[in-house]
Design an enzyme around this catalytic site. Sequence first.
Site, PDB file in Angstrom:
ATOM      1  N   HIS A 145      -1.105   0.030 -10.030  1.00  0.00           N
ATOM      2  CA  HIS A 145      -1.722  -0.898  -9.071  1.00  0.00           C
ATOM      3  C   HIS A 145      -2.234  -2.161  -9.780  1.00  0.00           C
ATOM      4  O   HIS A 145      -3.414  -2.499  -9.726  1.00  0.00           O
ATOM      5  CB  HIS A 145      -2.868  -0.211  -8.317  1.00  0.00           C
ATOM      6  CG  HIS A 145      -3.189  -0.881  -7.008  1.00  0.00           C
ATOM      7  ND1 HIS A 145      -3.685  -0.203  -5.929  1.00  0.00           N
ATOM      8  CD2 HIS A 145      -3.084  -2.178  -6.607  1.00  0.00           C
ATOM      9  CE1 HIS A 145      -3.871  -1.040  -4.911  1.00  0.00           C
ATOM     10  NE2 HIS A 145      -3.511  -2.246  -5.306  1.00  0.00           N
ATOM     11  N   GLU A 161      -3.492   7.437  -4.461  1.00  0.00           N
ATOM     12  CA  GLU A 161      -4.015   6.893  -5.724  1.00  0.00           C
ATOM     13  C   GLU A 161      -5.395   7.467  -6.040  1.00  0.00           C
ATOM     14  O   GLU A 161      -6.211   7.635  -5.133  1.00  0.00           O
ATOM     15  CB  GLU A 161      -4.129   5.365  -5.628  1.00  0.00           C
ATOM     16  CG  GLU A 161      -2.811   4.644  -5.590  1.00  0.00           C
ATOM     17  CD  GLU A 161      -3.012   3.121  -5.569  1.00  0.00           C
ATOM     18  OE1 GLU A 161      -4.105   2.627  -5.950  1.00  0.00           O
ATOM     19  OE2 GLU A 161      -2.084   2.424  -5.154  1.00  0.00           O
ATOM     20  N   ARG A 173       0.858  -1.188   0.000  1.00  0.00           N
ATOM     21  CA  ARG A 173       0.000   0.000   0.000  1.00  0.00           C
ATOM     22  C   ARG A 173       0.892   1.234   0.000  1.00  0.00           C
ATOM     23  O   ARG A 173       1.918   1.288   0.696  1.00  0.00           O
ATOM     24  CB  ARG A 173      -0.906   0.019   1.237  1.00  0.00           C
ATOM     25  CG  ARG A 173      -2.064  -0.966   1.186  1.00  0.00           C
ATOM     26  CD  ARG A 173      -3.098  -0.560   0.145  1.00  0.00           C
ATOM     27  NE  ARG A 173      -4.283  -1.424   0.174  1.00  0.00           N
ATOM     28  CZ  ARG A 173      -4.429  -2.534  -0.523  1.00  0.00           C
ATOM     29  NH1 ARG A 173      -3.440  -2.941  -1.311  1.00  0.00           N
ATOM     30  NH2 ARG A 173      -5.544  -3.240  -0.443  1.00  0.00           N
TER      31      ARG A 173
END
Length: 329
Positions: A291, A273, A244
């Site tokens: 991602h 993000e 993350r």
Amino acid sequence: MSKRKPVVIITRKLPEAVETRLRELFDARLNEHDKPLSPAELVEAVKQADILVPTVTDRIDKSILMQAGEQLRMIANFGNGVDNIDVETAALRGITVTNTPGVLTEDTADMTMALILAVSRRIIEGAKIIGKDNTWQGWSPTWMLGRRIYGKRLGIVGMGRIGQAVARRAKAFGLQIHYHNRKPVHASIEDELEATYWDSLGQMLARMDIVSVNCPHTPGTYHLLSAPRLKLMKPEAIIVNTARGEIIDENALARMLKAGEIGGVGLDVFENEPAVNPRLLDSPRAVLLPHMGSATIEGRIDMGEKVIINIKTFVDGHTPPDRVLPSMV
């Protein structure tokens, strides 16, 4: 739960096989256009749904949950991490939360190794040279030199399922395995991986050639790799993150990269993000991916099957196998 099919609202488009099975079993409302739901649309969803199926990019926080209808009994997250859900508030409101653990391990570990290789050997830089403009002038003994990974020290931050899968791959590439975790893994795993445990994250970071971030994002791991800790790394070291974005102080990382205080970075996740720090975008020593660490057909179908099993088990009156409790977060 009544005899009628429960209303299941899915916030994003899922693989066709998964959506079809959800429609067969439940009164499933699909997101055919795959447009992310706004906060207002999420509120509307929790007011209507018996069961919500969000993804890791849907923030189901306290403000959303406090507006949920009494009929909302379950949030079946399509994803392993649950940092997008206020699990404590959900529990207080009697809402069961589940996730999809285990199915993304191998895919994420593959992507971690891909980033380690891409950054160390400057693969993306090289690929761009042979493109539409093709500026390649031919082979040269001193051009596009990267760094060998064989024999280097890899420091894994977080030795759970994914961290161990990364370690197994890295060991096959001839890397020496080091790790930092809340506690040492079982001795048999350490022996298999020939892994060295570091209680002090800072001491490990200072000695590694490559650092891989593989721990979950929790309040305790927010900016775990802070500016002072990043400064401990060797200037030629590289860092990759497939966990993350919030675990690394991204601004500090970007500053160090620009100043030449770190060798390179490979990031599949970002702190804000889908926004990406412009200083990272400008760096030739940053390999940046959108991602996609778990983005395999097999992985997505496995995730969907987990969601279905969790929902079906819950609807049948049993505890779902992948229930997430506040104490686990």
